[in-house]
Design a protein around this motif. Structure first.
Motif, PDB file in Angstrom:
ATOM      1  N   ASP A  79     -10.759  -1.273  -1.760  1.00 42.81           N
ATOM      2  CA  ASP A  79      -9.817  -1.063  -0.660  1.00 42.81           C
ATOM      3  C   ASP A  79     -10.132  -1.974   0.528  1.00 42.81           C
ATOM      4  O   ASP A  79      -9.364  -2.015   1.499  1.00 42.81           O
ATOM      5  CB  ASP A  79      -9.850   0.397  -0.195  1.00 42.81           C
TER       6      ASP A  79
ATOM      7  N   TYR B 271      -5.493  -4.757   6.796  1.00 50.95           N
ATOM      8  CA  TYR B 271      -4.305  -3.927   6.625  1.00 50.95           C
ATOM      9  C   TYR B 271      -3.285  -4.259   7.715  1.00 50.95           C
ATOM     10  O   TYR B 271      -3.634  -4.330   8.898  1.00 50.95           O
ATOM     11  CB  TYR B 271      -4.680  -2.453   6.688  1.00 50.95           C
TER      12      TYR B 271
ATOM     13  N   VAL C 185      -3.308   3.450  -4.806  1.00 51.47           N
ATOM     14  CA  VAL C 185      -3.691   4.350  -3.717  1.00 51.47           C
ATOM     15  C   VAL C 185      -3.068   5.733  -3.852  1.00 51.47           C
ATOM     16  O   VAL C 185      -3.382   6.638  -3.067  1.00 51.47           O
ATOM     17  CB  VAL C 185      -3.312   3.757  -2.338  1.00 51.47           C
TER      18      VAL C 185
ATOM     19  N   VAL D 113       0.839  -1.188   0.000  1.00 50.34           N
ATOM     20  CA  VAL D 113       0.000   0.000   0.000  1.00 50.34           C
ATOM     21  C   VAL D 113       0.881   1.247   0.000  1.00 50.34           C
ATOM     22  O   VAL D 113       0.810   2.078  -0.900  1.00 50.34           O
ATOM     23  CB  VAL D 113      -0.938   0.020   1.211  1.00 50.34           C
TER      24      VAL D 113
ATOM     25  N   MET E 255      -6.483   7.393   4.815  1.00 50.62           N
ATOM     26  CA  MET E 255      -7.106   6.863   3.614  1.00 50.62           C
ATOM     27  C   MET E 255      -8.338   7.701   3.280  1.00 50.62           C
ATOM     28  O   MET E 255      -9.291   7.733   4.067  1.00 50.62           O
ATOM     29  CB  MET E 255      -7.498   5.397   3.820  1.00 50.62           C
TER      30      MET E 255
ATOM     31  N   LEU F  27     -12.232   6.408  -0.212  1.00 49.25           N
ATOM     32  CA  LEU F  27     -12.148   4.948  -0.175  1.00 49.25           C
ATOM     33  C   LEU F  27     -13.080   4.319  -1.200  1.00 49.25           C
ATOM     34  O   LEU F  27     -14.188   4.807  -1.455  1.00 49.25           O
ATOM     35  CB  LEU F  27     -12.452   4.442   1.222  1.00 49.25           C
TER      36      LEU F  27
END
Length: 123
Positions: free
Chosen positions: A88, A92, A62, A47, A81, A84
Motif C-alpha cells: 500500500d 495517494y 483494497v 483505490v 485505511m 495496511l
C-alpha cells in the motif's frame, strides 16, 4: 474545484491511517470523489471512489480494508485505511470529477487533482 490531501505518514504493517481531502470552490456535492495512488516506478492506480449519491467503488486490492466516505457539508472526502500492507506504500491523490459509472476507477476521467500525500507502510 481545488483539492488538498493530508493525513499520510509512516505506519507499520497491519496499522491504520485516515487520509483527508478538503475541497474548495465548485459544487462539491455534484462531484464524484476518488482516491488514486502511485508507487515509485509504477503506474497510477485506482483505490476507491464515491459518487455524489453515495455509491462506492473499491479496487480489488483494497476491498474490505479501506473505506471511502464524504461529508458534503464540510466538502471533505476521507479514506480510512486498515490492515495496511507494504504494497500500500505510495503517494495517494484525491481527485474530483463527473465520470460515468463504469469509469469511476479511471484516473483520466477526473480533471481535478490534489497534490498528493505520501503513505509509507513499513515492516
Amino acid at each position: 474545484v481545488q483539492l488538498q490531501a493530508s493525513g499520510g505518514g509512516l505506519v507499520q504493517v497491519g496499522g491504520s491511517l485516515r487520509l483527508s481531502c478538503a475541497a474548495s470552490g465548485g459544487t462539491f456535492s455534484r462531484y464524484s470523489m476518488a482516491w488514486f495512488r502511485q508507487a515509485p516506478g509504477k503506474e497510477r492506480e485506482s483505490v476507491a471512489a464515491i459518487r455524489w449519491n453515495g455509491y462506492k467503488y473499491y479496487a480489488d486490492s483494497v476491498e474490505g480494508r479501506f473505506t471511502i466516505s464524504r461529508d458534503n457539508a464540510e466538502k471533505m472526502v476521507y479514506l480510512r485505511m486498515n490492515s495496511l500492507k507494504s504494497e500500500d506504500t505510495a503517494v495517494y491523490y484525491c481527485a474530483a470529477g463527473q465520470p460515468i459509472l463504469s469509469s469511476l476507477g479511471t484516473w483520466r476521467a477526473y480533471p481535478n487533482w490534489g497534490q498528493g500525500t505520501e503513505v509509507t507502510v513499513s515492516s
